[in-house]
Scaffold this motif. Structure first.
Motif, short mmCIF file in Angstrom:
data_model
loop_
_atom_site.label_atom_id
_atom_site.label_comp_id
_atom_site.label_asym_id
_atom_site.label_seq_id
_atom_site.Cartn_x
_atom_site.Cartn_y
_atom_site.Cartn_z
N GLY B 120 22.65 -10.96 34.26
CA GLY B 120 23.19 -9.73 33.68
C GLY B 120 22.26 -9.11 32.67
N ASP B 121 22.82 -8.35 31.71
CA ASP B 121 21.95 -7.56 30.83
C ASP B 121 22.03 -7.95 29.37
N SER B 122 22.60 -9.12 29.06
CA SER B 122 22.35 -9.66 27.72
C SER B 122 20.92 -10.19 27.73
N ARG B 123 20.34 -10.36 26.56
CA ARG B 123 18.90 -10.64 26.57
C ARG B 123 18.48 -11.79 25.65
N THR B 124 17.38 -12.40 26.01
CA THR B 124 16.70 -13.34 25.14
C THR B 124 15.34 -12.76 24.79
N TYR B 125 15.06 -12.75 23.48
CA TYR B 125 13.75 -12.31 23.00
C TYR B 125 13.05 -13.47 22.31
N GLN B 126 11.74 -13.39 22.21
CA GLN B 126 10.99 -14.37 21.43
C GLN B 126 10.11 -13.65 20.42
N LEU B 127 10.18 -14.13 19.17
CA LEU B 127 9.31 -13.59 18.12
C LEU B 127 8.30 -14.67 17.77
N SER B 128 7.03 -14.37 17.99
CA SER B 128 6.03 -15.33 17.53
C SER B 128 4.81 -14.57 17.06
N GLU B 129 4.24 -15.05 16.01
CA GLU B 129 3.08 -14.42 15.39
C GLU B 129 3.30 -12.93 15.18
N GLY B 130 4.52 -12.62 14.74
CA GLY B 130 4.81 -11.25 14.37
C GLY B 130 5.10 -10.30 15.52
N ARG B 131 5.04 -10.84 16.75
CA ARG B 131 5.31 -9.97 17.89
C ARG B 131 6.65 -10.34 18.53
N LEU B 132 7.42 -9.30 18.86
CA LEU B 132 8.69 -9.52 19.55
C LEU B 132 8.49 -9.24 21.03
N GLU B 133 8.92 -10.20 21.83
CA GLU B 133 8.70 -10.08 23.26
C GLU B 133 10.03 -10.32 23.97
N GLN B 134 10.37 -9.45 24.90
CA GLN B 134 11.59 -9.70 25.68
C GLN B 134 11.27 -10.76 26.72
N VAL B 135 12.03 -11.82 26.71
CA VAL B 135 11.78 -12.91 27.67
C VAL B 135 12.54 -12.66 28.96
N SER B 136 13.86 -12.48 28.84
CA SER B 136 14.66 -12.34 30.05
C SER B 136 14.47 -10.96 30.66
N VAL B 137 14.80 -10.86 31.92
CA VAL B 137 14.71 -9.59 32.64
C VAL B 137 16.12 -9.24 33.10
N ASP B 138 16.58 -8.07 32.70
CA ASP B 138 17.97 -7.69 33.02
C ASP B 138 18.21 -7.67 34.53
N HIS B 139 19.40 -8.03 34.89
CA HIS B 139 19.88 -7.77 36.25
C HIS B 139 20.70 -6.48 36.17
N SER B 140 20.02 -5.36 36.28
CA SER B 140 20.73 -4.10 36.13
C SER B 140 20.10 -3.06 37.03
N VAL B 141 20.89 -2.05 37.30
CA VAL B 141 20.39 -0.94 38.12
C VAL B 141 19.18 -0.30 37.46
N VAL B 142 19.27 -0.13 36.14
CA VAL B 142 18.17 0.51 35.43
C VAL B 142 16.90 -0.34 35.51
N GLN B 143 17.05 -1.66 35.38
CA GLN B 143 15.88 -2.52 35.47
C GLN B 143 15.23 -2.39 36.85
N GLU B 144 16.05 -2.28 37.87
CA GLU B 144 15.49 -2.13 39.21
C GLU B 144 14.72 -0.83 39.34
N LEU B 145 15.25 0.22 38.72
CA LEU B 145 14.54 1.50 38.76
C LEU B 145 13.24 1.42 37.96
N LEU B 146 13.28 0.71 36.83
CA LEU B 146 12.06 0.51 36.04
C LEU B 146 11.03 -0.25 36.86
N ASP B 147 11.49 -1.30 37.53
CA ASP B 147 10.57 -2.12 38.31
C ASP B 147 9.87 -1.30 39.38
#
Lengths: 503, 264
Positions: B120-147
């Protein structure tokens, strides 16, 4: 520019026929060269050539570069340079082989092996077998390709009339294959004959190696990341297959005047592949449907009555932006649609499976194998089926750790595995790097079908030493096919050997 | 929740956690659920009418809590999600479902890893060395369009179907979570959140807030407050997990450039 083929001398073996050029490694035995030469000389069709090429199995098949008519087929270090377009094609990123259509006006330079041995002096060749590093075939200026250049000694009684017997419907934008109503969604002004085998749905890379009589592309792929797609069919396949339904729902909700959205009617027959729907085409169709409602009347009427459904009003859950999360299956457009395609497409290899043949004892074998690799029993002459993927060998690290190649292996100081399904999670091999020379995720050893590929992911690089070969620095991100006996040098004294395992 | 450091993963890692959730300004029910127990952290965003959404996410979290008792690998997580799927589908009025994003501490070849699972579209992010990175990839219509390159990030935030997800727990379709195995970074921080946060707050703002609050509980509170300031249209839930690796995690430092003249 010469109007006959030219070659530059080198160590590969070039077989030059009237409408076909095949470059093989120089160490291919003369029996094999004679066998293939007979086909090249006699104008055998592409299927016949490929069938003989892979007869010994995909694993035994070395690199090659083949031009047949206007189709280029490349494996391993085989490459092609097209002029004037300047396109470079390569087989190096593909597990099986890469096939491309080439426009008639392109000059095709085929090459096998290192660039360095090229002495740069092209010599003419009309037909025959020569030692070469590259062969250049001029553009086709007129339709009958070799009518002019045919002072060749070959007596080719019956085959010289071959006006492209190959069934290849796609290269030119010939209007006849699509008299169907779908023509209107795709203005298709694309100049290039084949919009590059982008993200085709094809979830079976080596599914149909050679016994296919159809023009199907056994493994048309263009880049390393596209190749990832078939690697995890479970995630990707269902999504691709349901794409048309999704496209339709997008159209319905994006179009301001719903009655002017004939696009869903153009939903293609699900049987014939959705290739043209993907990439920019989707974009275009959405926008155009939204932008030019008035043009509805210039659409061919016959398609319209087919789908009255899109007139359904915009769903409240979609317009009301209160942030309520809903499942796609709750959308009206998806409700009746082919949602999450029947995974029961009978026999697709699942994760942990590959196309192959089982011997009576149940040992898995590559599809081209004639007798069992394990017990040498002759294999039944059957179509490949999904079989359990056997270990393709083992990785042994210089520090003593090892991993079985029954799935992808990631090696590094602290490797990260990204975005996998449960049964696709790779093995992770941690190595120590006192100098911090080795990256956290340094190199990926990927198992694809019956092949093993390595991909450098590091910041300081990975060296590959093939058996009996010179060390070569891998290009970051480019998958390279490796055979047992190959060695990877990660730096900081860490090496990894790919060993075959007795099965 | 107190942010006391708890040793976990067989003593390899110390974890400090903060969490916060809020109804938002427009909802009568909080359908989000969260789980914080020794090495299992979950955010679930329930959906479905007649208050079934909160039951769905509660069931999911309850099932996930069983993972705290076992040495976990991906197959265990899949099994638990299947169980949750069966129970959610059995809810009286049907049509309920829930997203899940989870980080589970596991030991892999003697080293500590986060096993991240997502549907689904809840998310996990990782912050390391000052950078925030989205780890998970949404299962969403919008994500598919982005892809597919049909949509860009700005378009995604405005897309009418931005709340339409393509996979979840509690649907007739197969439960197919995606997984990641991330080495636990010494001093690294994971953020789990529902789309009530990411729908209101840009990633860059999130990063600023996370960097400004070294304490995980304060960070979680600040993120929820920011989502409410941004509109608070949905329930919002945040879990912030800070990790310290016992041996200092020498394997986890940055790769150093190789000395120029091949002194390796």
């Amino acid at each position: 520019m010469s109007d006959e083929p030219t070659y530059t001398s080198g160590t590969a073996t070039a077989l030059v026929g009237s409408d076909c050029v095949l470059l093989l490694p120089g160490d291919v035995g003369s029996d094999r060269v004679y066998e293939l030469w007979a086909l090249v000389r006699d104008g055998a069709d592409l299927d016949a050539l490929l069938e003989v090429l892979v007869a010994k199995g995909l694993r035994a098949l070395g690199p090659f570069a083949l031009l047949h008519g206007r189709r280029v087929v490349l494996r391993g270090s085989g490459r092609a340079q097209l002029e004037p377009s300047g396109r470079s094609l390569t087989g190096a990123t593909v597990t099986t082989w890469a096939e491309h259509a080439v426009a008639a006006e392109e000059q095709v330079g085929l090459r096998l092996g290192p660039d360095t041995e090229d002495d740069g002096r092209p010599l003419p060749v009309v037909s025959g077998v020569v030692r070469a590093s590259s062969v250049s075939v001029p553009a086709r200026t007129e339709a009958p390709p070799h009518a002019a250049a045919e002072p060749e000694p070959e007596p080719e009684p019956e085959t010289e009339t071959e006006p492209e017997p190959e069934p290849e419907p796609e290269p030119e934008p010939t209007p006849e294959p699509e008299p169907t109503p779908e023509t209107e969604t795709e203005p298709e002004p694309e100049p290039e004959p084949e919009p590059e085998p982008e993200p085709e749905p094809e979830p079976e890379p080596e599914a149909e190696p050679e016994p296919e009589p159809d023009p199907g592309e056994p493994a048309v792929s263009s880049g390393p990341w596209e190749d990832l797609t078939p690697a995890s069919p479970d995630t990707i396949a269902p999504d691709w297959t349901e794409a048309p339904a999704r496209t339709a729902s997008v159209l319905v909700h994006e179009v301001p005047d719903v009655s002017a959205a004939p696009a869903p009617a153009a939903r293609p027959d699900p049987e014939e592949g959705y290739d043209h729907l993907f990439g920019q085409t989707v974009n275009r169709s959405v926008e155009e449907a939204a932008v030019r409602p008035a043009e509805a009347d210039d659409e061919p009427a016959p398609s319209a009555p087919v789908v009255p459904a899109p007139v359904s009003p915009v769903h409240p859950a979609v317009t009301d932006h209160d942030g309520a999360t809903i499942m796609r299956s709750e959308l009206p457009a998806a409700a009746g649609g082919a949602h999450r395609a029947p995974a029961a497409t009978s026999a697709e290899p699942g994760a942990g499976e590959v196309w192959g043949l089982l011997c009576p004892e149940g040992h898995p074998n590559p599809p081209q194998q004639r007798s069992c690799r394990t017990c040498a029993v002759p294999l039944p002459d059957a179509d490949p089926v999904p079989v359990p993927r056997p270990a393709l060998g083992r990785l042994r690290v210089s520090d003593g750790s090892q991993a079985v190649l029954d799935r992808t292996v990631l090696i590094g100081r602290a490797p990260t595995a990204n975005h996998f399904l449960e049964d696709g999670l790779p093995h992770l091999l941690r190595v120590v790097s006192p100098q911090q020379d080795i990256s956290r995720t340094h190199v990926e050893v990927r198992v694809e079908g019956w092949d093993v590929l390595v991909v450098d992911l590091s910041s300081n690089g990975t060296w590959l030493v093939r058996p009996g070969g010179e060390p070569q620095m891998l290009h970051r991100g480019d998958p390279v096919l490796v055979l047992p006996g190959s060695l990877l040098d990660l730096g900081d004294g860490v090496t990894v050997t790919y060993e075959a395992v007795a099965t | 929740m107190p942010g006391a450091a708890v040793p976990t993963f067989g003593g390899l890692v110390e974890v400090s956690v903060g969490s916060a959730t809020d109804l938002g300004h427009h909802r009568r029910v909080n359908e989000d659920s969260l789980l914080v127990c020794p090495h299992v952290y979950v955010v679930a965003d329930g959906m479905g009418g007649h208050a079934a959404g909160d039951q769905a996410s509660a069931i999911l979290v309850e099932e996930m809590s069983r993972l705290a008792a076992v040495a976990v690998e991906a197959a265990d997580v899949s099994e638990v999600l299947q169980q949750a799927n069966v129970r959610i589908r059995a809810l009286a009025d049907g049509g309920a479902g829930t997203t899940v994003t989870a980080a589970i501490g596991v030991e892999h070849q003697g080293a500590p890893y986060w096993l991240v699972a997502n549907l689904g579209d809840s998310r996990t992010y990782q912050l390391s060395e000052g950078r925030l990175e989205q780890v998970s990839v949404d299962h969403s219509v919008v994500q598919e369009l982005l892809d597919r390159g049909v949509l860009d990030a700005a378009g995604a935030r405005r897309h009418p179907q931005r709340h339409v997800i393509t996979r979840a727990v509690g649907t007739p379709e197969a439960v197919e979570p995606d997984y990641w195995l991330l080495p636990v970074l010494d001093g690294g921080r994971l953020v789990l959140c529902s789309d009530g946060l990411t729908g209101e707050v840009e990633d860059a703002q999130m990063a600023d807030v996370l960097l400004a609050h070294p304490d995980p509980q304060q960070a979680a509170d600040a993120l929820v407050a920011m989502a409410l300031d941004g509109g608070g249209r949905d329930n919002v839930t945040v879990v912030v997990i800070d990790a310290r690796v016992r041996d200092g995690g020498s394997a986890l430092q940055d790769t150093l450039p190789r000395p120029a003249s091949g002194a390796s």
